[in-house]
Design a protein around this motif. Structure first.
Motif, PDB file in Angstrom:
ATOM      1  N   LEU A  54       0.854  -1.192   0.000  1.00  0.00           N
ATOM      2  CA  LEU A  54       0.000   0.000   0.000  1.00  0.00           C
ATOM      3  C   LEU A  54       0.886   1.237   0.000  1.00  0.00           C
ATOM      4  O   LEU A  54       1.879   1.297   0.727  1.00  0.00           O
ATOM      5  CB  LEU A  54      -0.875  -0.015   1.269  1.00  0.00           C
ATOM      6  N   LEU A  55       0.519   2.213  -0.838  1.00  0.00           N
ATOM      7  CA  LEU A  55       1.241   3.489  -0.844  1.00  0.00           C
ATOM      8  C   LEU A  55       0.503   4.485   0.032  1.00  0.00           C
ATOM      9  O   LEU A  55      -0.720   4.631  -0.111  1.00  0.00           O
ATOM     10  CB  LEU A  55       1.233   4.081  -2.255  1.00  0.00           C
ATOM     11  N   LEU A  56       1.233   5.162   0.897  1.00  0.00           N
ATOM     12  CA  LEU A  56       0.657   6.307   1.593  1.00  0.00           C
ATOM     13  C   LEU A  56       1.287   7.527   0.944  1.00  0.00           C
ATOM     14  O   LEU A  56       2.480   7.793   1.149  1.00  0.00           O
ATOM     15  CB  LEU A  56       0.976   6.256   3.088  1.00  0.00           C
ATOM     16  N   PHE A  57       0.537   8.216   0.100  1.00  0.00           N
ATOM     17  CA  PHE A  57       1.101   9.367  -0.612  1.00  0.00           C
ATOM     18  C   PHE A  57       0.777  10.638   0.162  1.00  0.00           C
ATOM     19  O   PHE A  57      -0.391  10.950   0.415  1.00  0.00           O
ATOM     20  CB  PHE A  57       0.571   9.466  -2.046  1.00  0.00           C
ATOM     21  N   LEU A  58       1.831  11.393   0.502  1.00  0.00           N
ATOM     22  CA  LEU A  58       1.672  12.553   1.359  1.00  0.00           C
ATOM     23  C   LEU A  58       1.547  13.841   0.541  1.00  0.00           C
ATOM     24  O   LEU A  58       2.414  14.153  -0.287  1.00  0.00           O
ATOM     25  CB  LEU A  58       2.880  12.667   2.308  1.00  0.00           C
ATOM     26  N   PHE A  59       0.458  14.571   0.796  1.00  0.00           N
ATOM     27  CA  PHE A  59       0.270  15.910   0.224  1.00  0.00           C
ATOM     28  C   PHE A  59       0.743  16.900   1.288  1.00  0.00           C
ATOM     29  O   PHE A  59       0.088  17.032   2.322  1.00  0.00           O
ATOM     30  CB  PHE A  59      -1.210  16.199  -0.035  1.00  0.00           C
ATOM     31  N   PHE A 114      -2.696  22.406  -5.478  1.00  0.00           N
ATOM     32  CA  PHE A 114      -3.531  21.224  -5.199  1.00  0.00           C
ATOM     33  C   PHE A 114      -3.598  20.303  -6.421  1.00  0.00           C
ATOM     34  O   PHE A 114      -3.393  19.094  -6.317  1.00  0.00           O
ATOM     35  CB  PHE A 114      -4.931  21.697  -4.793  1.00  0.00           C
ATOM     36  N   LEU A 115      -3.861  20.890  -7.590  1.00  0.00           N
ATOM     37  CA  LEU A 115      -3.967  20.070  -8.804  1.00  0.00           C
ATOM     38  C   LEU A 115      -2.620  19.427  -9.133  1.00  0.00           C
ATOM     39  O   LEU A 115      -2.555  18.248  -9.518  1.00  0.00           O
ATOM     40  CB  LEU A 115      -4.437  20.931  -9.988  1.00  0.00           C
ATOM     41  N   SER A 116      -1.545  20.190  -8.977  1.00  0.00           N
ATOM     42  CA  SER A 116      -0.212  19.667  -9.297  1.00  0.00           C
ATOM     43  C   SER A 116       0.136  18.463  -8.429  1.00  0.00           C
ATOM     44  O   SER A 116       0.668  17.460  -8.918  1.00  0.00           O
ATOM     45  CB  SER A 116       0.874  20.736  -9.081  1.00  0.00           C
ATOM     46  N   ILE A 117      -0.161  18.554  -7.134  1.00  0.00           N
ATOM     47  CA  ILE A 117       0.190  17.430  -6.243  1.00  0.00           C
ATOM     48  C   ILE A 117      -0.714  16.228  -6.521  1.00  0.00           C
ATOM     49  O   ILE A 117      -0.283  15.074  -6.437  1.00  0.00           O
ATOM     50  CB  ILE A 117       0.140  17.854  -4.752  1.00  0.00           C
ATOM     51  N   ASN A 118      -1.962  16.488  -6.907  1.00  0.00           N
ATOM     52  CA  ASN A 118      -2.830  15.367  -7.317  1.00  0.00           C
ATOM     53  C   ASN A 118      -2.250  14.658  -8.537  1.00  0.00           C
ATOM     54  O   ASN A 118      -2.273  13.424  -8.617  1.00  0.00           O
ATOM     55  CB  ASN A 118      -4.245  15.864  -7.628  1.00  0.00           C
ATOM     56  N   LEU A 119      -1.738  15.449  -9.481  1.00  0.00           N
ATOM     57  CA  LEU A 119      -1.116  14.846 -10.669  1.00  0.00           C
ATOM     58  C   LEU A 119       0.076  13.979 -10.277  1.00  0.00           C
ATOM     59  O   LEU A 119       0.287  12.897 -10.813  1.00  0.00           O
ATOM     60  CB  LEU A 119      -0.655  15.932 -11.638  1.00  0.00           C
ATOM     61  N   LEU A 120       0.843  14.512  -9.317  1.00  0.00           N
ATOM     62  CA  LEU A 120       2.011  13.771  -8.848  1.00  0.00           C
ATOM     63  C   LEU A 120       1.580  12.446  -8.206  1.00  0.00           C
ATOM     64  O   LEU A 120       2.195  11.394  -8.443  1.00  0.00           O
ATOM     65  CB  LEU A 120       2.741  14.646  -7.828  1.00  0.00           C
ATOM     66  N   ALA A 121       0.518  12.510  -7.419  1.00  0.00           N
ATOM     67  CA  ALA A 121       0.007  11.290  -6.772  1.00  0.00           C
ATOM     68  C   ALA A 121      -0.424  10.272  -7.824  1.00  0.00           C
ATOM     69  O   ALA A 121      -0.177   9.073  -7.694  1.00  0.00           O
ATOM     70  CB  ALA A 121      -1.162  11.631  -5.846  1.00  0.00           C
ATOM     71  N   MET A 122      -1.068  10.781  -8.896  1.00  0.00           N
ATOM     72  CA  MET A 122      -1.492   9.868  -9.971  1.00  0.00           C
ATOM     73  C   MET A 122      -0.277   9.265 -10.656  1.00  0.00           C
ATOM     74  O   MET A 122      -0.250   8.078 -10.989  1.00  0.00           O
ATOM     75  CB  MET A 122      -2.316  10.620 -11.018  1.00  0.00           C
ATOM     76  N   ILE A 127       0.268   0.091  -7.204  1.00  0.00           N
ATOM     77  CA  ILE A 127      -0.277  -0.586  -6.021  1.00  0.00           C
ATOM     78  C   ILE A 127      -1.340   0.342  -5.407  1.00  0.00           C
ATOM     79  O   ILE A 127      -1.364   1.538  -5.719  1.00  0.00           O
ATOM     80  CB  ILE A 127       0.812  -0.947  -4.979  1.00  0.00           C
ATOM     81  N   PRO A 128      -2.224  -0.186  -4.562  1.00  0.00           N
ATOM     82  CA  PRO A 128      -3.265   0.663  -3.968  1.00  0.00           C
ATOM     83  C   PRO A 128      -2.669   1.861  -3.231  1.00  0.00           C
ATOM     84  O   PRO A 128      -1.515   1.809  -2.775  1.00  0.00           O
ATOM     85  CB  PRO A 128      -3.978  -0.269  -2.985  1.00  0.00           C
ATOM     86  N   ILE A 129      -3.458   2.912  -3.120  1.00  0.00           N
ATOM     87  CA  ILE A 129      -2.913   4.156  -2.576  1.00  0.00           C
ATOM     88  C   ILE A 129      -3.918   4.826  -1.638  1.00  0.00           C
ATOM     89  O   ILE A 129      -5.124   4.725  -1.838  1.00  0.00           O
ATOM     90  CB  ILE A 129      -2.551   5.098  -3.761  1.00  0.00           C
ATOM     91  N   LEU A 130      -3.392   5.453  -0.612  1.00  0.00           N
ATOM     92  CA  LEU A 130      -4.179   6.364   0.216  1.00  0.00           C
ATOM     93  C   LEU A 130      -3.523   7.737   0.126  1.00  0.00           C
ATOM     94  O   LEU A 130      -2.289   7.822   0.116  1.00  0.00           O
ATOM     95  CB  LEU A 130      -4.168   5.925   1.687  1.00  0.00           C
ATOM     96  N   HIS A 131      -4.326   8.772   0.043  1.00  0.00           N
ATOM     97  CA  HIS A 131      -3.779  10.138  -0.009  1.00  0.00           C
ATOM     98  C   HIS A 131      -3.909  10.788   1.368  1.00  0.00           C
ATOM     99  O   HIS A 131      -4.960  10.683   1.998  1.00  0.00           O
ATOM    100  CB  HIS A 131      -4.546  10.974  -1.034  1.00  0.00           C
ATOM    101  N   ILE A 132      -2.828  11.439   1.771  1.00  0.00           N
ATOM    102  CA  ILE A 132      -2.802  12.019   3.122  1.00  0.00           C
ATOM    103  C   ILE A 132      -2.370  13.481   3.041  1.00  0.00           C
ATOM    104  O   ILE A 132      -1.353  13.794   2.413  1.00  0.00           O
ATOM    105  CB  ILE A 132      -1.791  11.246   4.003  1.00  0.00           C
ATOM    106  N   ILE A 133      -3.154  14.363   3.661  1.00  0.00           N
ATOM    107  CA  ILE A 133      -2.707  15.760   3.798  1.00  0.00           C
ATOM    108  C   ILE A 133      -1.918  15.825   5.103  1.00  0.00           C
ATOM    109  O   ILE A 133      -2.449  15.456   6.161  1.00  0.00           O
ATOM    110  CB  ILE A 133      -3.892  16.740   3.901  1.00  0.00           C
ATOM    111  N   THR A 134      -0.667  16.259   5.038  1.00  0.00           N
ATOM    112  CA  THR A 134       0.157  16.285   6.257  1.00  0.00           C
ATOM    113  C   THR A 134       0.173  17.687   6.893  1.00  0.00           C
ATOM    114  O   THR A 134      -0.231  18.666   6.272  1.00  0.00           O
ATOM    115  CB  THR A 134       1.610  15.874   5.948  1.00  0.00           C
ATOM    116  N   LYS A 135       0.647  17.721   8.131  1.00  0.00           N
ATOM    117  CA  LYS A 135       0.882  18.975   8.880  1.00  0.00           C
ATOM    118  C   LYS A 135      -0.379  19.838   8.978  1.00  0.00           C
ATOM    119  O   LYS A 135      -0.307  21.058   8.810  1.00  0.00           O
ATOM    120  CB  LYS A 135       2.012  19.795   8.232  1.00  0.00           C
ATOM    121  N   THR A 136      -1.521  19.205   9.208  1.00  0.00           N
ATOM    122  CA  THR A 136      -2.766  19.977   9.234  1.00  0.00           C
ATOM    123  C   THR A 136      -2.803  20.963  10.402  1.00  0.00           C
ATOM    124  O   THR A 136      -3.583  21.912  10.377  1.00  0.00           O
ATOM    125  CB  THR A 136      -3.991  19.049   9.327  1.00  0.00           C
TER     126      THR A 136
END
Ligand SMILES: Nc1nc2c(ncn2[C@@H]2O[C@H](COP(=O)(O)OP(=O)(O)OP(=O)(O)O)[C@@H](O)[C@H]2O)c(=O)[nH]1
Ligand SMILES: [Mg+2]
Length: 255
Positions: A136-141, A152-160, A168-177
C-alpha cells in the motif's frame, strides 16, 4: 521466510512532506493499538531518524563513503544509493525475518527526494520482492503546497503519476494539518469533490490543463484524502482504520 501475508505501507511524498515524522507517529499509534509492526528506514542519506528503525538501509549503504569513493555530488550519490537499495533486498528480507512475528505489518520511510523511490527501477524490485497484493502506498500531500488550486492540482497529478508508476493501492494524506486553519482544510477537501469553481478563476492553457486534471481527479473515485497532523496526532485513527480496511484485517492489528 518473510510471511507472504506481510503487509507493507510505503510512505511517499515530496521532499519535506512529512514522511519521516508520520512514520514515527504512525509507529507509536499502531503499537499502542497492538499492531505487530516493523519499521524500515529506506533513506540512506538521512542523519537523524526520530523513530525506532527495526531495519535500516544505512546499515548497508554508507552515503558519505559513496560520495568520497566515487567523487559524486549529492544528487549523483542519491541516485547511486537508490539504485543500490535493490542489491540489499535479500538482507532487508532477512532482517525482517529475524524479527519474526513482529513483521506482519511493515512501515517503510522512503528517501527525501520522491523521484528516487518512485521512478527508479530498484523500487519496483523492492515492491515486487515482497508482494504487490499486500503493498500500500501512503502518498503525502504537503499542506504547504496545496492551499492554492494550482498547487492542489499539481500534487494530485504527482500522486497519480506515482500510482501509475508503482501500480499498487494508494491512500492520499494531507500532512501537517496543525499548520492549516480549519477552513483551509475544508476548502482542500471540497476541491477533491468539485475543483471546477476554483479552476474557473484560471486562464488560458493553465485553465485547460486544470480542467482536464479536474476530470482525472473525479476519476480517482474512492481514493480517500485523509488530513493528518503527525505533531498533534489528529487523523491517525482514521488513517489506521483505512489501512486496516485496505488490508481487510479489520481493526485487530495483532492479526
Ligand atoms: N507542524 C508540523 N510540522 C511537521 C509535521 N510533520 C512534519 N513536520 C515538519 O516538517 C519537516 C519535514 O518533516 P520530515 O518528517 O522530515 O519530512 P520528510 O518527508 O521525511 O523529509 P525528507 O525525508 O527530507 O524529504 C520537519 O521540520 C518536521 O518537523 C506535522 O504534522 N506538523
Ligand atoms: Mg524523511
Amino acid at each position: 521466510m518473510v510471511r507472504s501475508m506481510t503487509k507493507i505501507c510505503y510512505l511517499v511524498g515530496t521532499a519535506g512532506s512529512g514522511k519521516t515524522m508520520l512514520t514515527s507517529s504512525l509507529q507509536r499509534y499502531l503499537i499502542t493499538k497492538g499492531a505487530s509492526l516493523t519499521t524500515i528506514n529506506l533513506d540512506p542519506a538521512v542523519k537523524y531518524v526520530p523513530y525506532q528503525a527495526d531495519v535500516d538501509i544505512r546499515d548497508y549503504i554508507d552515503f558519505d563513503q559513496l560520495i568520497d569513493e566515487y567523487k559524486l555530488g549529492p544528487n549523483g550519490a542519491m541516485i547511486a544509493a537508490a539504485d543500490l537499495v535493490a542489491d540489499y533486498i535479500n538482507e532487508i528480507r532477512e532482517d525482517i525475518e529475524e524479527l519474526g512475528e513482529s513483521s506482519s505489518l511493515v512501515l517503510v520511510d522512503t528517501p527525501g527526494q520522491m523521484e528516487l523511490f518512485t521512478y527508479r527501477k530498484s523500487s519496483i524490485k523492492v515492491i515486487e520482492s515482497f508482494s504487490r497484493d499486500t503493498s500500500l502506498l501512503l502518498f503525502l500531500f504537503d499542506s504547504a503546497l496545496i492551499v492554492d488550486i494550482s498547487g492542489f492540482l499539481s500534487i494530485n497529478l504527482l500522486a497519480m503519476s506515482v500510482q501509475i508508476r508503482l501500480d499498487i493501492p494508494i491512500l492520499h494524506i494531507i500532512t501537517k494539518t496543525d499548520l492549516l486553519k480549519r477552513h483551509q482544510i475544508e476548502t482542500v477537501l471540497s476541491w477533491r469533490e468539485d475543483p471546477y469553481e476554483a479552476i474557473e478563476e484560471l486562464y488560458g492553457l493553465t485553465r485547460e490543463f486544470s480542467l482536464q486534471t479536474g476530470q482525472m481527479i473525479e476519476g480517482m473515485g474512492q481514493v480517500p484524502l485523509i488530513p493528518i497532523s503527525a505533531l498533534s496526532g489528529e487523523g491517525l485513527e482514521l488513517l489506521g482504520a483505512q489501512i486496516s480496511r485496505i488490508f481487510e484485517a479489520g481493526e485487530d492489528w495483532s492479526i
